[in-house]
Design a protein around this motif. Structure first.
Motif, PDB file in Angstrom:
ATOM      1  N   THR A  34       0.874  -1.173   0.000  1.00 50.01           N
ATOM      2  CA  THR A  34       0.000   0.000   0.000  1.00 50.01           C
ATOM      3  C   THR A  34       0.908   1.219   0.000  1.00 50.01           C
ATOM      4  O   THR A  34       1.867   1.279   0.767  1.00 50.01           O
ATOM      5  CB  THR A  34      -0.905   0.010   1.245  1.00 50.01           C
ATOM      6  OG1 THR A  34      -1.683  -1.186   1.235  1.00 50.01           O
ATOM      7  CG2 THR A  34      -1.821   1.215   1.243  1.00 50.01           C
ATOM      8  N   ALA A  35       0.609   2.178  -0.859  1.00 43.35           N
ATOM      9  CA  ALA A  35       1.495   3.327  -1.003  1.00 43.35           C
ATOM     10  C   ALA A  35       0.702   4.621  -1.129  1.00 43.35           C
ATOM     11  O   ALA A  35      -0.380   4.642  -1.717  1.00 43.35           O
ATOM     12  CB  ALA A  35       2.379   3.151  -2.242  1.00 43.35           C
ATOM     13  N   LEU A  85      -1.160  -1.884 -10.673  1.00 44.14           N
ATOM     14  CA  LEU A  85      -1.813  -0.877  -9.851  1.00 44.14           C
ATOM     15  C   LEU A  85      -3.223  -1.344  -9.509  1.00 44.14           C
ATOM     16  O   LEU A  85      -3.985  -1.716 -10.394  1.00 44.14           O
ATOM     17  CB  LEU A  85      -1.873   0.455 -10.605  1.00 44.14           C
ATOM     18  CG  LEU A  85      -2.618   1.598  -9.922  1.00 44.14           C
ATOM     19  CD1 LEU A  85      -1.889   2.032  -8.660  1.00 44.14           C
ATOM     20  CD2 LEU A  85      -2.762   2.765 -10.869  1.00 44.14           C
ATOM     21  N   LEU A  86      -3.550  -1.337  -8.210  1.00 42.55           N
ATOM     22  CA  LEU A  86      -4.872  -1.745  -7.757  1.00 42.55           C
ATOM     23  C   LEU A  86      -5.497  -0.578  -7.014  1.00 42.55           C
ATOM     24  O   LEU A  86      -5.043  -0.203  -5.933  1.00 42.55           O
ATOM     25  CB  LEU A  86      -4.776  -2.963  -6.832  1.00 42.55           C
ATOM     26  CG  LEU A  86      -4.063  -4.193  -7.407  1.00 42.55           C
ATOM     27  CD1 LEU A  86      -3.930  -5.268  -6.349  1.00 42.55           C
ATOM     28  CD2 LEU A  86      -4.808  -4.723  -8.621  1.00 42.55           C
ATOM     29  N   LEU A  87      -6.537   0.011  -7.596  1.00 43.23           N
ATOM     30  CA  LEU A  87      -7.214   1.145  -6.974  1.00 43.23           C
ATOM     31  C   LEU A  87      -8.397   0.659  -6.136  1.00 43.23           C
ATOM     32  O   LEU A  87      -8.836  -0.480  -6.271  1.00 43.23           O
ATOM     33  CB  LEU A  87      -7.687   2.116  -8.052  1.00 43.23           C
ATOM     34  CG  LEU A  87      -6.591   2.757  -8.896  1.00 43.23           C
ATOM     35  CD1 LEU A  87      -7.202   3.628  -9.992  1.00 43.23           C
ATOM     36  CD2 LEU A  87      -5.646   3.569  -8.045  1.00 43.23           C
ATOM     37  N   ASN A  88      -8.889   1.534  -5.291  1.00 42.58           N
ATOM     38  CA  ASN A  88     -10.053   1.217  -4.468  1.00 42.58           C
ATOM     39  C   ASN A  88     -11.279   1.009  -5.358  1.00 42.58           C
ATOM     40  O   ASN A  88     -11.326   1.482  -6.496  1.00 42.58           O
ATOM     41  CB  ASN A  88     -10.313   2.341  -3.465  1.00 42.58           C
ATOM     42  CG  ASN A  88      -9.173   2.499  -2.489  1.00 42.58           C
ATOM     43  OD1 ASN A  88      -8.562   1.515  -2.078  1.00 42.58           O
ATOM     44  ND2 ASN A  88      -8.871   3.724  -2.130  1.00 42.58           N
ATOM     45  N   PHE A 142      -0.120  -1.784  -4.889  1.00 41.61           N
ATOM     46  CA  PHE A 142       0.608  -2.362  -6.008  1.00 41.61           C
ATOM     47  C   PHE A 142       0.810  -3.839  -5.728  1.00 41.61           C
ATOM     48  O   PHE A 142       1.226  -4.222  -4.634  1.00 41.61           O
ATOM     49  CB  PHE A 142       1.978  -1.700  -6.189  1.00 41.61           C
ATOM     50  CG  PHE A 142       1.921  -0.348  -6.823  1.00 41.61           C
ATOM     51  CD1 PHE A 142       1.786  -0.209  -8.195  1.00 41.61           C
ATOM     52  CD2 PHE A 142       2.019   0.800  -6.049  1.00 41.61           C
ATOM     53  CE1 PHE A 142       1.738   1.037  -8.783  1.00 41.61           C
ATOM     54  CE2 PHE A 142       1.972   2.051  -6.632  1.00 41.61           C
ATOM     55  CZ  PHE A 142       1.834   2.172  -7.997  1.00 41.61           C
ATOM     56  N   LEU A 143       0.526  -4.672  -6.711  1.00 39.46           N
ATOM     57  CA  LEU A 143       0.787  -6.096  -6.626  1.00 39.46           C
ATOM     58  C   LEU A 143       2.042  -6.362  -7.445  1.00 39.46           C
ATOM     59  O   LEU A 143       2.025  -6.252  -8.673  1.00 39.46           O
ATOM     60  CB  LEU A 143      -0.398  -6.895  -7.175  1.00 39.46           C
ATOM     61  CG  LEU A 143      -0.228  -8.405  -7.181  1.00 39.46           C
ATOM     62  CD1 LEU A 143      -0.072  -8.935  -5.761  1.00 39.46           C
ATOM     63  CD2 LEU A 143      -1.411  -9.071  -7.868  1.00 39.46           C
TER      64      LEU A 143
END
Length: 181
Positions: free
Chosen positions: A99-100, A145-148, A164-165
Motif C-alpha cells: 500500500t502506497a 496498480l490496484l485502486l479502491n 501495487f501487486l
C-alpha cells in the motif's frame, strides 16, 4: 536503525583464493561494522563483513550515505547479483502486495500527461538514492496498480493511496521510496 544497502557491484579477490567477495554500494540506512553478520537477500545466506573500505582507506564502521566496498565471507559470486540487498537479520520482510501514498506529477511539474489506470502494469524503481543531484535506480520490478472500488484512474497532479501487486516477492519495509515509470 538497522543496516541495509543495495549491492551495485560484486568483485572476486583473485589474488588470494578463498579470501572472499567484495560488494560495493551506497549505504541506504543504518551502520555496517567489521566482523558482524549480515544477510544477502537473494539467497538468505548469512555473511560476515571482514573488511570495509571507502576510497581505498580501510575503516571499521560506515554509515548511511557512505559509498563503500565490503569484503564478505560466506557467499559465492554466482549467488549474488547487482540489485541484491545486504542487511541486518530480521530487518526486512518479503512482500508482494504494498500500500502506497503516491503523488503523481503533472506535465507542469515535469511529470506525466496521462492518468495511471487501474489494473495496469507499471515499472517501480526501488532503492533509489540521490547523490549530488544524480539519481540512481538500483532495482526495478513490475507491479499492477490496484485502486479502491469505484476508482478507475489516478490523474496527474493528484495524490492517492493505492496498492501495487508486485510480479515477484521482494524485501521491503514501511517507508521505502520508489519511482513509478
Amino acid at each position: 536503525q538497522p543496516f541495509y544497502m543495495a549491492i551495485q557491484d560484486v568483485f572476486t579477490i583473485s589474488t588470494i583464493s578463498g579470501k572472499g567477495l567484495v560488494i560495493s554500494g551506497v549505504i541506504s540506512r543504518g551502520t555496517v561494522r567489521v566482523n558482524e553478520e549480515y544477510v544477502i537477500s537473494s539467497t538468505e545466506e548469512t555473511v560476515i563483513a571482514t573488511k570495509i573500505e571507502q576510497f581505498r582507506r580501510q575503516i571499521e564502521v560506515a554509515t548511511r550515505g557512505d559509498e563503500v566496498g565490503i569484503l564478505i565471507t560466506g557467499a559465492t559470486k554466482e549467488n549474488i547479483k547487482c540489485g541484491d540487498l545486504i542487511y541486518d537479520k530480521d530487518s526486512l520482510n518479503f512482500a508482494n502486495l504494498i500500500t502506497a501514498d503516491i503523488s503523481i506529477k503533472s506535465t507542469e511539474e515535469s511529470g506525466i500527461r496521462t492518468p495511471l489506470l487501474n489494473q495496469s502494469k507499471y515499472q517501480l524503481y526501488l532503492y533509489a538514492y540521490a547523490n549530488d543531484n544524480n539519481v540512481s535506480y538500483v532495482i526495478d520490478k513490475f507491479a499492477y496498480l490496484l485502486l479502491n472500488d469505484g476508482e478507475d484512474e489516478v490523474m496527474p497532479g493528484t495524490k492517492a493511496t493505492v496498492k501495487f501487486l508486485l510480479t515477484e516477492d521482494m524485501k521491503l519495509e514501511a517507508g521505502m521510496t520508489f519511482v513509478i515509470r
